[in-house]
Design an enzyme around this catalytic site. Structure first.
Site, PDB file in Angstrom:
ATOM      1  N   THR A   1      53.494  72.410 -14.186  1.00 46.77           N
ATOM      2  CA  THR A   1      52.409  71.239 -14.796  1.00 46.77           C
ATOM      3  C   THR A   1      51.376  71.028 -13.870  1.00 46.77           C
ATOM      4  OG1 THR A   1      54.578  70.430 -15.683  1.00 46.77           O
ATOM      5  CG2 THR A   1      52.747  68.687 -15.425  1.00 46.77           C
TER       6      THR A   1
ATOM      7  N   PHE B   1      49.063  68.179 -12.766  1.00 48.54           N
ATOM      8  CA  PHE B   1      48.956  66.454 -12.674  1.00 48.54           C
ATOM      9  C   PHE B   1      47.687  66.109 -12.170  1.00 48.54           C
ATOM     10  CE2 PHE B   1      53.353  67.791 -11.984  1.00 48.54           C
ATOM     11  CZ  PHE B   1      54.108  66.599 -12.570  1.00 48.54           C
TER      12      PHE B   1
END
Ligand code: PEP
Ligand code: MN
Length: 622
Positions: free
Chosen positions: A527, A529
């Site tokens: 992921t 960010f």
């Protein structure tokens, strides 16, 4: 022996215990570990375990079974972090220490320091007192060398590490350097260990040429017993029968040490292998095996080096290695931060009244929490909030300095809500970080995997674990806002038939059991960010710019914008469209560009972009 104190112990009760132990001649150390107040008793304690258990305010008594005490995991279950100026060894960021074997001249040291800094080193190493096998070999520049190291620090901002070979050098070390190193040959020089035990300086303790891990930890115990708890263990190869390398790098020492001790570990593949071409493979393996730091010998002219030339990397080779480490580190939950020093300086220069906090969604143990630690280290305090909007509000209102928001996942795609919020709020993206998402199935200590009836997680986590969950069609899936919130719900409910999908970090924080690890469909689950702030004033030269724009509703409008990127050879690394609020079938486009659009030379690009788009906004450069 370890005394775990009761949560509600009074100061009077605590003093009584401490006085009683001191009167008995025990050495005591007080620490807070995993939220518990602990008194460690070292040395001979005449009181029995049972007698200690009877003391008022004592919740539990546990013996430390090993002969080393203060360095033991039994004494302190949490990993220790050693702070060296702005750098922390033992946190989420891999620390790279690099430099020549020996400081040879001001010019040599400064040249190499600038090179290694450019490639990601955050500490500089260089010997001023060299313990050489032959008395006829170069012995080091001694105090002159230390002065050069201090100059390197002043000039480059890199903390400096050097070897201490005698207690007589202690005052000079205090004056000139940031970290002292005990060399392999001195690992059992007990007077030297006692000396650094009294120094207020972090210590890198190298493993002896033929020392067992037990002996090594006992040497670390000497330093800690002396009052210095800033000890970093350095594996640098041990003597074996194998002549193809200078020593044999004992990488298995890493998992062994991680179990036995809370101290951070640095790996020195240079002295371990003794051969330049063998250094990088072993350094990469060390990070994969869980090392907290690397110490690498680098020389700008190895052929002429006064010591250890054959094992010294050329600066460019060192640069290639750090790029590899950058890629490997997230696989094992760590980061190599090429911006480490600049960022720390920026954080330390924040106004006194700045909150020094970062809002993230969920609870402690969330992947966003990990992203915050990976990006900022411990310098910025992560603050859990309950929604993405709350993150934006916290940053907008100044309640927190920063926000950490997930933007996209390699398996489940974009987190659209955050793209929409970026459009709605006038905040800046000041950085980004990519974290590997390794999901675990987490439940109560006494839960049985076969008896699980419902699983809590946020929808993206369900979709990342699709294959795993499809095996259990009867289990109810309950959506929540974040993985860590799922773990908390399960914990608070006391329901042993419920489980949560979350990080192993969350399982540890909430003291829950891991029923299964790595349940994500694809291990390449990452992921990305973004770090958001009100403004981006500290960013000097950025590599990336995020923009959002809209175009006229006519044929080829988007193509016209793309043509600009093509004309100026700007690499587009993301393009995403989002519906415009209240305008059906009209879209905003988000793009990440591999350039600094606010650089002066980009002015013509900006002008063309503004001309060809209807609305245009820079979301951030980093
Ligand atoms: C050194 O770091 O330069 C050195 C002499 O290392 P070791 O003590 O591991 O041989
Ligand atoms: Mn050396």
């Amino acid at each position: 022996m370890i005394l775990v104190l009761e949560k509600r112990i009074t100061q009077i009760q605590k003093d009584k215990i401490k006085n009683m132990l001191s009167d008995e001649g025990c050495i005591i150390r007080e620490i807070v570990d995993a939220g518990r107040n602990i008194i460690g008793i070292i040395g001979n304690c005449k009181k029995s375990e049972n007698e200690l258990r009877q003391c008022e305010g004592v919740a539990d008594v546990m013996p430390i079974k090993t002969s080393y005490k203060l360095v033991s995991r039994d004494f302190k279950s949490e990993d220790s972090k050693v702070q060296i100026g702005n750098v922390v060894v033992g946190g989420d960021r891999i620390v790279i220490i690099a430099g020549p074997c020996a400081v040879e001249s001001p010019d040599q040291a400064m040249t190499i320091a600038r090179e290694v800094k450019k490639y990601g080193a955050v500490l500089f190493r260089g010997g001023a007192y060299k313990p050489r096998s032959s008395p006829y070999s170069f012995q080091g520049l001694e105090e002159e060398g230390l002065k050069i190291l201090a100059d390197v620090r002043k000039e480059t901002g890199l903390g400096v590490v050097t070897e201490i070979t005698s207690p007589a050098q202690a005052d000079l070390m205090m004056k000139y350097v940031d970290v002292v190193q005990i060399g392999a040959r001195n690992m059992q020089n007990f007077e030297l260990l006692k000396c650094v035990g009294q120094m207020d300086k972090p210590v890198v303790l190298k493993r002896g040429l033929a020392s067992t891990i037990q002996e090594w930890l006992m040497s670390a115990e000497y330093i800690m017993a002396g009052g210095n708890s800033d000890v970093i263990l350095c594996e640098r190869g041990i003597r074996t029968f194998e002549p193809y390398t200078r020593n044999t790098l004992d990488l298995s020492a890493i998992p062994v040490l991680k179990k036995l001790t809370h101290l951070p570990i640095v790996i020195d593949p240079s002295h371990a292998t003794g051969i330049r071409e063998k250094v990088s493979p072993m350094a990469r393996a060390a990070v994969a095996a869980g090392a907290d730091a690397l110490m690498i010998e680098v020389h700008n002219n190895p052929d002429q080096a006064l010591s250890d030339g054959p094992q010294s990397l050329y600066p460019e080779q060192f640069g290639q290695l750090t790029r590899d480490i950058y890629v490997i580190a997230p696989v094992v939950g760590k980061q190599l931060d090429f911006d480490y020093l600049r960022k720390s300086r920026m954080i330390n220069n924040l106004d006194r009244d700045s909150s020094k906090t970062a809002a993230f969604i969920g609870e402690y143990g969330a992947y966003s929490h990990k992203a915050s630690l990976g990006y900022f280290g411990d310098e910025i305090k992560p603050v859990p909030v309950q929604s993405f909007k709350e993150i934006f509000n916290a940053v907008q209102s100044g309640k927190t300095q920063y926000g950490v928001i997930p933007l996209e996942n390699s398996l489940s795609g974009s987190i659209h809500e955050n793209f929409d919020l970026l459009q709605e709020y006038d905040l800046k993206i000041i950085g980004e970080i990519t974290i590997r998402i390794k999901h675990a199935l987490i439940a109560h200590e006494n839960a049985d995997k076969k008896a699980i009836k419902k699983i809590l997680a946020p929808p993206p986590a369900f979709s990342q674990c699709r294959n795993y969950l499809d095996q259990y069609p009867d289990i109810q899936l309950v959506p929540v806002t974040a993985t860590s919130s799922a773990v908390r719900h399960v914990k608070d409910s006391g329901d042993i038939s419920a489980a949560a999908i979350g990080s192993t970090m969350a399982a540890r924080i909430f003291n829950m059991k891991i029923l299964e690890e790595s349940i994500e469909d694809n291990p390449r689950n990452y992921t990305r960010f973004a770090i958001i702030a009100k403004e981006s004033k500290y960013i000097e030269n950025a590599n990336k710019t995020s923009i959002v724009f809209s175009t006229d509703n006519k044929p080829g409008a988007l193509f016209e914008i793309m043509k600009i990127f093509s004309k100026y050879k700007i690499n587009l690394v993301k393009l995403e469209s989002r519906p415009m609020p209240g305008k059906p079938w009209e879209y905003m486009f988000y793009a990440d560009l591999e350039t600094d659009l606010e650089d002066e030379v980009m002015l013509p690009v900006m002008e063309e972009l503004k001309e060809k788009s209807e609305t245009f906004k820079i979301l951030g450069r980093y």
